[in-house]
Write an enzyme that holds these catalytic residues in place. Sequence first.
Site, PDB file in Angstrom:
ATOM      1  N   HIS A 309      51.121 -55.238 166.346  1.00  0.00           N
ATOM      2  CA  HIS A 309      50.889 -55.754 165.050  1.00  0.00           C
ATOM      3  C   HIS A 309      52.134 -55.597 164.099  1.00  0.00           C
ATOM      4  O   HIS A 309      52.883 -54.762 164.002  1.00  0.00           O
ATOM      5  CB  HIS A 309      49.645 -55.127 164.335  1.00  0.00           C
ATOM      6  N   ASP A 367      42.173 -58.308 168.635  1.00  0.00           N
ATOM      7  CA  ASP A 367      41.715 -59.087 169.618  1.00  0.00           C
ATOM      8  C   ASP A 367      41.655 -58.405 170.681  1.00  0.00           C
ATOM      9  O   ASP A 367      41.182 -59.292 171.893  1.00  0.00           O
ATOM     10  CB  ASP A 367      43.069 -60.203 169.629  1.00  0.00           C
TER      11      ASP A 367
END
Length: 433
Positions: A309, A367
């Site tokens: 991320h 996710d």
Amino acid sequence: MSTKPTKATISFDNNATPIELPMLSGTLGNDVIDIRALGKHGVYTYDPGFMATAACQSNITYIDGEKGLLLHRGYPIEQLAEHCDFLEVSYLLMHGELPNAEQKANFTKIISTHTMLHDQLSNIFRGFRRDAHPMAVMIGVVGSMSAFYFDAMDVYNPQHREISAYRLLAKMPTIAAWSYKYNLGQPFMQPQNKLNYAENFMHMMFATPCEEYTPNPVLAKAFEKILILHADHEQNASTSTVRLVGSSGANPFASISAGIASLWGPAHGGANEATLQMLEEMGDVSRIGEFIKRAKDKTDSFRLMGFGHRVYRSMDPRASIMQKTCYEVLNELGLHDDPIFKLAMELEKIALEDDYFVSKKLYPNVDFYSGIVMRAMGIPNSMFTAIFALARTAGWIAQWSEMNADPEHKIGRPRQLYTGEARREFMPIDKRA
Ligand code: CMC
């Protein structure tokens, strides 16, 4: 004791006069150097991908990537996911405070009575190929709302902004569910306003006119969590897109449609679909090593989907909540031995012990688990990102409204470092090499 700097000075190695720039502090997070005055001095900054640039002020969402902290209007995501429903979180994002009981009841009523689409909009769906990706359909249908709801499109009028925001939040589940129904070739199911937001979406996805459909409460709760966890995430690519498009005064439907387009990419919201594809392709724990090797190979563009991320340098707090939800859903459905879930758990374990992933602080993101939950609920892979878009609409409209109300807001217009040809003279075609 060191005190916070109040200004920064840029000096040049050619002895030009140094430039003093003020420092700004927010309530949380890093201080920023206010570089707005730099242009007057004939210099700009270079920061592809906005790695070190704050593009706006915002008081909606805060992320501390080192600590794995996500706050909406100051409230930790764990508390919101535990105690709120999605509409309460949407209200919080839009209005800055959690609603009291009366405000919540009014808001829920407004949203649930705006869920129906203009009948003419159903023709727009029918213009798409049956096998169109739901995200392609959503981009088109949401953009086309600009041609239907122009009674409230003055972006500088707070009432107009609010009506458009309510319409988007209310109609997005209908649009997402219909993009799936169209794909299947089943009749569009009209919204049922007696159902809550999550149940209503499930009804429009899974019911047919031939059968009664009662949403499973455990799955509806899990779906509510998915929506809450995806509701907003600060100035990510799609939110920044919504802000940039909206910065020119573009209408909310066009702006949100652009946000959906940005979200679709596999580096952003498309990662949930890509993660599941990756796990399905991997198929078995015995192939984990092979995939991890590829992810580390600089000559291979492959990345471990659902990992890493831009902001989090520790576990994505949303991933921890999603992992728990995953257990609940699989238990409810008697799928504790789901091979894809087992594979995901093993992959997570191996990656978290691997030097490459540890040194680069690459942890599972939201996710990684959301796809497994949705798949268990019977939602097809192609709908994963559409559901992300449905949830993120709450954040997009809050951020879009905040930008339009901000007196410092300006049209977004980045500078560039030009590396093309310098001025040259036109060459007639018969003289060109
Ligand atoms: N697998 C392997 N290596 C990775 C991965 C990954 N998933 N993510 C980052 N890296 C490496 C990358 O190769 C780079 O290595 P080096 O420094 O040697 O060049 C380093 O880590 C930093 O990567 P980056 O691309 O500079 O980092 P970024 O902040 O620009 O990218 C990201 C963040 C999310 C795009 C990236 O981590 C990624 O592509 N992850 C996979 C896709 C994914 O799961 N996306 C969902 C994000 S969460 C949902 C959302 O909010 O949208």
